[in-house]
Write an enzyme that holds these catalytic residues in place. Structure first.
Site, PDB file in Angstrom:
ATOM      1  N   ASP A   1      49.559  36.946  44.127  1.00 22.92           N
ATOM      2  CA  ASP A   1      48.117  36.847  44.354  1.00 22.92           C
ATOM      3  C   ASP A   1      47.807  36.453  45.795  1.00 22.92           C
ATOM      4  O   ASP A   1      46.963  35.599  46.059  1.00 22.92           O
ATOM      5  CB  ASP A   1      47.489  35.841  43.387  1.00 22.92           C
ATOM      6  CG  ASP A   1      45.966  35.950  43.348  1.00 22.92           C
ATOM      7  OD1 ASP A   1      45.434  37.009  43.748  1.00 22.92           O
ATOM      8  OD2 ASP A   1      45.302  34.980  42.947  1.00 22.92           O
TER       9      ASP A   1
ATOM     10  N   SER B   1      39.383  29.509  46.035  1.00 19.36           N
ATOM     11  CA  SER B   1      40.520  30.422  45.959  1.00 19.36           C
ATOM     12  C   SER B   1      40.843  31.028  47.314  1.00 19.36           C
ATOM     13  O   SER B   1      39.965  31.554  48.001  1.00 19.36           O
ATOM     14  CB  SER B   1      40.227  31.549  44.961  1.00 19.36           C
ATOM     15  OG  SER B   1      40.185  31.065  43.642  1.00 19.36           O
TER      16      SER B   1
ATOM     17  N   HIS C   1      42.925  38.183  44.470  1.00 20.93           N
ATOM     18  CA  HIS C   1      41.809  38.362  43.547  1.00 20.93           C
ATOM     19  C   HIS C   1      40.454  38.135  44.217  1.00 20.93           C
ATOM     20  O   HIS C   1      39.420  38.525  43.664  1.00 20.93           O
ATOM     21  CB  HIS C   1      41.966  37.448  42.316  1.00 20.93           C
ATOM     22  CG  HIS C   1      41.685  36.000  42.557  1.00 20.93           C
ATOM     23  ND1 HIS C   1      42.682  35.066  42.747  1.00 20.93           N
ATOM     24  CD2 HIS C   1      40.517  35.306  42.628  1.00 20.93           C
ATOM     25  CE1 HIS C   1      42.142  33.873  42.900  1.00 20.93           C
ATOM     26  NE2 HIS C   1      40.826  33.983  42.842  1.00 20.93           N
TER      27      HIS C   1
END
Length: 495
Positions: free
Chosen positions: A150, A225, A120
């Site tokens: 992911d 992230s 993402h």
């Protein structure tokens, strides 16, 4: 007063003497946290990168915003009139706009220039730039992504720059309470180090089919992230991916993809540019206490097979609807969600032993795994059910467990849009507040089995329920088919 003081001193001495003579094992020894992680952080910083990705939109932002409707006499009317007039006159830039995204990553192969991050972070990006702790920057190309976990793999050309890679550790060895360290790029503030512990394991946050996150209280914020979660040996045991936060900032609940899952995905992306997961080709659902009781199992465990995929690895009824898979390739299946993850981690084409419970009896079968990515191309609506046979002559409708059931003849198929391959007894009515309604049974569904025995007429449905009651059963296990043949199991109370 003198006697009291003497007594107190004597008791204090006795207590001190007693404590000194106690064995060391009787006093709990609490491990201290790391006094400092400075040396560890300093050595790992060069391997952790900040990732900046940008996406160029084809249309300008202002041109896509319509003139808002304001009430008559609004004090803001003049401002909006002037703004939109200027835009129409070309004073606003109507060229392509650029959306920026910030995240983190880490080097896993210094020779090939491979960097791991979250999917993402770079999704739909036109340009990806990697920023290193020494201030240098390199353009990155996308090697491959995996949306299910992911994870994304990037590649840079280091040129004369020397990259420093980190290695994966074993997330299976991490225990709740073990110290961990996160390094990343929160809110664009690169090179940020936070320390915490593993707060929990095996977390399912409904983000994907293979959720098995490590939970940590090490501060993780937006921009972390894709960054690494290290153990105290400097090994990556997780990829920081998500947080729970009402405010958008860290409240001490962060989630990391365990290295047990990430390592295999990264290896496949590096070798093939895509994932190649094992595939069993079964539809499954949880084993509840009621289902376990109906199947004669001692406890609720495993994954209940609700059907098999036509064209999949299951052939000749090796595994059937109603079977409960309790072990796969030597690994226990405690919950339904364990099976998809374990199968996906297995090599395509491998022959595996699977322990199933069929009608209360354990048995072992062998299946050669297919490839999940190929299986996803098949019609998910098709199901193989070897127990289904051509329907016999219809009998009269009947009511049982809050349902009115009837014959599945041509008229019923046409009325409810039921496929030709679906065989059983059709539900024509469901009474409100009945046990059938409580279990989500709807008109048009087809009862194909009761207690793992096929039914083809309403009379057989009533007889089977009556027989289960006579046996002292509290619940009836029904296998239902949707209009297109997709199967599911439900348990219904018979009291």
């Amino acid at each position: 007063m003198t006697r009291l003081r003497s007594y107190v001193l004597a008791m204090s001495a006795a207590l001190m003497l007693g404590a000194a003579t106690l064995p060391a094992t009787s006093i709990p020894a609490f491990a201290k946290g790391p006094e400092s992680v400075a040396d560890l952080a300093e050595g790992l910083m060069p391997s952790v990168v900040n990732i900046s990705s940008s996406q160029r939109s084809k249309s300008g932002g202002p041109e896509a915003v319509p003139m808002p409707k304001l009430p008559d006499g609004s004090p803001f009317q003049d401002y909006f009139d002037e703004f939109f007039k200027n835009r129409e006159d070309g004073e606003q830039d109507s060229g392509p706009q650029t959306a920026q995204s910030l995240g983190s990553g880490f080097v896993v192969d210094s020779a090939k220039g491979l960097i791991v991050t979250n999917n993402h972070v770079i999704a739909d990006a036109d340009d990806i730039e990697v920023n290193f702790s020494d201030g240098s920057k390199l353009k990155a190309d996308l090697v491959g992504t995996d949306t299910k976990t992911d994870i994304a793999l990037l590649k840079v050309n280091p040129g004369a720059k020397t990259l420093k890679a980190v290695k994966f550790g074993d997330s299976n060895k991490m225990r709740v309470g073990d110290w961990v360290m996160a390094i990343g790029n929160p809110f664009g503030l690169g090179g940020t180090v936070t320390v915490g512990i593993v707060s929990a394991r095996n977390r399912d946050i409904n983000s994907g089919p293979y959720d098995d996150f490590l939970q940590t209280d090490a501060a993780i914020n937006r921009g972390n992230s894709g960054g690494p979660l290290f153990n105290m040996d400097g090994e990556v045991i997780g990829i920081n991916t998500a947080i729970i936060s009402p405010s958008g900032g860290s409240i001490g609940i962060g989630f990391s993809i365990p290295s047990q899952i990430a390592q295999g995905v990264v290896a496949q992306l590096g070798e093939f540019g895509e994932t190649r997961r094992g595939w069993l080709g079964v539809r499954i659902q949880p084993v509840t206490d009621e289902i376990a009781e109906s199947l004669g199992m001692k406890g609720a465990k495993g994954a209940l097979v609700a059907g098999t995929i036509n064209g999949g690895p299951i052939k000749d009824g090796t595994i059937q609807a109603g079977d409960v898979i309790i072990k796969f390739d030597g690994r226990d299946i405690d919950e339904m969600r364990d099976l998809p993850r374990i199968v996906a981690e297995s090599p395509v084409g491998k022959e595996v032993e699977i322990v199933i419970v069929r009608k209360g009896v354990e048995q072992t079968v062998k299946v050669t795994l297919g490839r999940l990515e190929d299986g996803e191309k098949l019609d998910e609506g098709s199901a193989a059910d070897d127990t289904q046979k051509p329907a016999q002559k219809p009998a009269e409708a009947t009511t049982v467990l809050g349902m009115t059931v009837g014959d599945l003849d041509d008229a019923a198929r046409e009325k409810f849009g039921i496929g030709k391959d679906v065989v059983g007894v059709v539900v024509t009515e469901v009474k409100p507040d009945s046990v059938a309604a409580e279990r989500g049974v709807v008109v048009g569904e087809v009862i194909t089995e009761i207690a793992q025995e096929s039914v083809k007429t309403p009379k057989e449905v009533a007889e089977r329920i009556s027989k289960l009651k006579q046996q002292g059963r509290k619940n009836a296990l029904l296998m239902l088919a949707s209009k297109n043949g997709e199967l599911r199991f439900v348990t219904m109370r018979m009291d």
